[in-house]
Design a protein around this motif. Structure first.
Motif, short mmCIF file in Angstrom:
data_model
loop_
_atom_site.label_atom_id
_atom_site.label_comp_id
_atom_site.label_asym_id
_atom_site.label_seq_id
_atom_site.Cartn_x
_atom_site.Cartn_y
_atom_site.Cartn_z
N GLY A 177 -32.79 122.62 2.48
CA GLY A 177 -33.40 121.40 2.96
C GLY A 177 -33.05 121.08 4.41
N ILE A 178 -34.03 120.51 5.12
CA ILE A 178 -33.78 119.97 6.46
C ILE A 178 -34.16 118.49 6.42
CG2 ILE A 178 -34.19 122.20 7.58
CD1 ILE A 178 -36.86 121.07 8.60
N PRO A 179 -33.59 117.68 7.30
CA PRO A 179 -33.85 116.24 7.27
C PRO A 179 -35.34 115.93 7.47
CG PRO A 179 -32.01 116.74 8.72
CD PRO A 179 -32.64 118.05 8.37
N ILE A 180 -35.83 114.95 6.75
CA ILE A 180 -37.20 114.47 6.93
C ILE A 180 -37.18 113.29 7.88
CG2 ILE A 180 -39.22 113.49 5.77
CD1 ILE A 180 -38.26 114.80 3.19
N ILE A 184 -27.52 110.13 7.74
CA ILE A 184 -27.75 108.72 7.44
C ILE A 184 -29.15 108.63 6.83
CG2 ILE A 184 -27.94 106.39 8.37
CD1 ILE A 184 -25.16 107.56 8.60
N LYS A 185 -29.25 108.03 5.64
CA LYS A 185 -30.51 108.11 4.89
C LYS A 185 -31.13 106.73 4.66
CE LYS A 185 -29.13 112.36 2.52
NZ LYS A 185 -28.95 113.04 1.22
N ILE A 186 -32.46 106.74 4.57
CA ILE A 186 -33.20 105.54 4.20
C ILE A 186 -34.35 105.97 3.29
CG2 ILE A 186 -34.59 105.66 6.32
CD1 ILE A 186 -33.58 102.42 4.53
N SER A 187 -34.44 105.35 2.14
CA SER A 187 -35.49 105.67 1.18
C SER A 187 -36.73 104.86 1.51
CB SER A 187 -35.01 105.36 -0.24
OG SER A 187 -36.00 105.69 -1.18
N TYR A 188 -37.83 105.55 1.77
CA TYR A 188 -39.08 104.93 2.21
C TYR A 188 -40.11 105.08 1.11
CZ TYR A 188 -43.35 104.47 5.07
OH TYR A 188 -44.57 104.10 5.59
N PRO A 189 -40.63 103.97 0.58
CA PRO A 189 -41.53 104.05 -0.57
C PRO A 189 -42.92 104.58 -0.23
CG PRO A 189 -41.32 101.79 0.17
CD PRO A 189 -40.39 102.60 1.02
N VAL A 224 -37.18 110.20 1.12
CA VAL A 224 -35.93 109.90 1.79
C VAL A 224 -35.97 110.45 3.21
CG1 VAL A 224 -33.43 110.22 1.78
CG2 VAL A 224 -34.65 109.90 -0.38
N PHE A 225 -35.95 109.54 4.18
CA PHE A 225 -35.86 109.94 5.58
C PHE A 225 -34.40 109.98 5.98
CE2 PHE A 225 -40.20 108.47 5.35
CZ PHE A 225 -40.87 109.36 6.18
N SER A 226 -34.07 110.90 6.90
CA SER A 226 -32.67 111.11 7.28
C SER A 226 -32.51 111.17 8.78
CB SER A 226 -32.15 112.41 6.66
OG SER A 226 -32.27 112.38 5.25
N SER A 275 -37.40 113.21 11.75
CA SER A 275 -37.39 113.40 13.20
C SER A 275 -38.50 114.33 13.63
CB SER A 275 -36.04 113.97 13.65
OG SER A 275 -35.90 115.33 13.26
N ALA A 276 -38.91 114.19 14.88
CA ALA A 276 -39.89 115.11 15.45
C ALA A 276 -39.31 116.52 15.54
CB ALA A 276 -40.33 114.63 16.84
N LEU A 277 -37.99 116.61 15.68
CA LEU A 277 -37.33 117.91 15.73
C LEU A 277 -37.51 118.67 14.42
CD1 LEU A 277 -35.52 119.97 17.11
CD2 LEU A 277 -33.54 118.61 16.39
N SER A 278 -37.31 117.99 13.30
CA SER A 278 -37.53 118.63 12.00
C SER A 278 -38.99 119.06 11.85
CB SER A 278 -37.14 117.68 10.87
OG SER A 278 -35.75 117.55 10.77
N ASP A 279 -39.90 118.22 12.34
CA ASP A 279 -41.32 118.57 12.28
C ASP A 279 -41.61 119.81 13.12
OD1 ASP A 279 -41.78 116.40 10.67
OD2 ASP A 279 -42.56 115.11 12.26
N LEU A 280 -40.94 119.92 14.26
CA LEU A 280 -41.14 121.09 15.12
C LEU A 280 -40.59 122.35 14.45
CD1 LEU A 280 -42.02 122.35 17.79
CD2 LEU A 280 -39.82 121.62 18.78
N ILE A 281 -39.42 122.25 13.83
CA ILE A 281 -38.86 123.39 13.11
C ILE A 281 -39.79 123.81 11.98
CG2 ILE A 281 -36.97 124.10 11.58
CD1 ILE A 281 -36.21 124.12 14.54
N ALA A 282 -40.34 122.81 11.26
CA ALA A 282 -41.28 123.11 10.17
C ALA A 282 -42.50 123.83 10.71
CB ALA A 282 -41.69 121.82 9.48
#
Length: 512
Positions: free
Chosen positions: A214-217, A65-70, A78-80, A219-226
């Motif tokens: 690509g991984i979703p941008i 589920i995506k939302i484009s954040y300017p 695009v956050f997901s 969540s804190a989980l994606s940040d942890l994986i990064a």
């Protein structure tokens, strides 16, 4: 003299070791599920996502589920949002192997010190987590890193700045396992999936339509994986530069690097090491943003220097005229240094540490006061147009102005209603789902009395098809309908128990 950079890593590790991993799991599942507070309104919150004794092991492909954040009027990010069952299972395997993860993140041979550990640790209360997302605004880290780097700067002559091109979008999901277990072992395990890193790789693919790029941008989980992935890159660079006897000190926030070194020759070797090790993970250094500067040039941001004399941070009362002229000064600086968070920083300074408004309107007569309030609303919206990501700040300030003045000016609510309706129309025409979501949330939260059926009819097809938009309009979760037992959405009126500014806590750093 001690190194504050080294202290930062040491203290992060020390306090993290005292936190029970079940508490970390709970935070990742609930507080860390959605993007940070300024992306989606507080209706999008998780209340009952718990760590199960066994994983869901969902093997069905899901779309994000995506939302484009300017980021600006030109560029968007695009956050997901991942399916909660798949998100849960990634957390499950990370927590089950938490010691392995922390050993990777805080390896003793790491000489590049990360300022982007995504789980907020409460350093005032041992063994506890904070409630806010760590590093929720980029300028917070930059200010901290600048101050810490300055302590070591006298030992060096040059600063290197660099980052990674399209970092999250470029992460190859297989490389997650490479960073945890090693490339050879991970490749051999791709079919059997005995390694937990291989399982995480698979769940990221399933959460994103089986895509490996690509991984979703968000969540804190994606940040942890990064962080896990880049910690391995950082370790490789650290060891490589150690063999070349290059003296340096370095920090990183997400994909943004700063190195201090002594010679231009050393700087070139550091950049080469960064480029080479990133390429091992199919990542590319951003050549346009990579530069070498002579110290102290580069330690301080130019837009902050230009704004310093105009800052309202230490003012307890701000006259309307002062607000007006400072806003114009902020716009001038923003237009010279686009892409900074100077507008958000200015807006943070309009509220005090108790989230009370510092702007003072005239008390000479009510008509003049009303005119100043109306001008303030208009100026705030115009400021938002320069930096759309500041919308939640603007709405928070509008709320505070209303709360403090509606008893004198009874038509303020109607004024705000008309303003919101006009902005919804403009956001819809621009297909800005992000703004539509925030304005509808705000109108419901403030009980502005909009006709939401008419609003829904007015939306164009692209905006109305976004399930996040429809959730706000309907007042109930309209996404991941196979997981409705998990509470991923609450009604706007129920989502804020105090002021919007205090709920979002996006203003706190303006007082530092």
């Amino acid at each position: 003299m001690k190194s504050f950079i080294e202290d930062h890593s040491r203290l992060t590790k020390k306090f993290l070791e005292k936190i029970d991993k079940q508490e970390i799991a709970s935070w990742l599942l609930n507080e860390g599920y959605y993007p940070e507070q300024n992306v989606l309104p507080p209706s999008f919150t998780v209340n009952n996502l718990k760590l199960n004794k066994i994983p869901y092991n969902l093997e069905t492909s899901k779309e994000l589920i995506k939302i484009s954040y300017p980021k600006s009027n030109i560029y968007s990010r695009v956050f997901s949002i991942q399916h909660p069952f798949l998100y849960h299972d990634i957390v499950y395997y990370l927590i089950e192997n938490w010691k392995t993860i922390t050993d990777k993140l805080f390896d003793e041979d790491l000489k590049i010190h990360s300022y982007s550990f995504p789980i907020p640790i409460d350093t005032t209360k041992s063994g506890s987590l904070g409630k806010l997302r760590a590093g929720r605004l980029i300028y917070e880290w930059l200010e901290m890193a600048e101050k810490d780097l300055i302590v070591d700067a006298y030992k060096y002559n040059f600063i290197i700045k660099s980052d990674i091109t399209n970092f999250y979008k470029s992460i190859y999901t297989h490389s997650i396992a490479w960073a945890i277990h090693g490339r050879k072992e991970s490749i051999e395990d791709q079919n059997s999936l005995k390694l937990f890193g291989s399982k995480i790789d698979k769940f990221f693919q399933y959460a994103n339509g089986k895509r490996t790029n690509g991984i979703p941008i968000g969540s804190a989980l994606s940040d942890l994986i990064a962080e896990i992935l880049l910690s391995d890159v950082d370790l490789r660079i650290s060891k490589r530069l150690a063999t070349q006897n290059i003296k340096f000190v370095a920090t990183r926030f997400k994909d943004d690097y700063r190195f201090l070194c002594n010679t231009e020759e050393d700087a070139s070797k550091i950049i080469k090491a960064l480029r080479d090790e990133l390429e091992e993970f199919n990542l590319l250094i951003n050549e346009e943003k990579t530069c070498i500067e002579k110290l102290p040039q580069g330690l301080y941001r130019k837009h902050d220097r230009d704004y310093y004399d105009s800052s309202l941070k230490n003012d307890s009362n701000i006259l309307f005229k002062t607000f007006e002229l400072t806003l114009l000064r902020v716009l001038d600086i923003h237009r010279v240094y686009r892409g900074t968070s100077i507008i958000e920083k200015f807006l943070c300074e309009l509220l005090d540490s108790s989230h009370k408004l510092k702007i003072r309107f005239t008390t000479k007569n009510n008509e003049l006061q009303y005119k100043e309030i109306a001008k303030t609303f208009s100026l705030l919206i115009l400021l938002k147009r320069e930096s759309p990501k500041a919308l939640c700040h603007v709405l928070s300030i509008i709320e505070m102005i209303f709360v403090e003045n509606f008893r004198v000016h009874r038509n303020l609510k109607e004024d705000i209603k008309l303003l919101v309706l006009e902005e919804i129309k403009k956001a819809n025409n621009q297909e800005s789902e992000y703004e539509v979501i925030w304005y509808i949330f705000f109108s419901k939260y403030m009980s502005l009395g909009l006709n939401y059926k008419e609003v829904e009819k007015s939306l164009n097809k692209k905006v109305s098809l976004n399930p996040l938009v429809m959730s706000i309009l309907k007042g109930k979760q309209d996404f991941f309908k196979d997981a409705l037992s998990l509470k991923l959405f609450i009604n706007p009126k129920e989502s804020v128990t105090e002021s919007l500014a205090k709920t979002l806590s996006v203003f706190d750093k303006g007082q530092n």
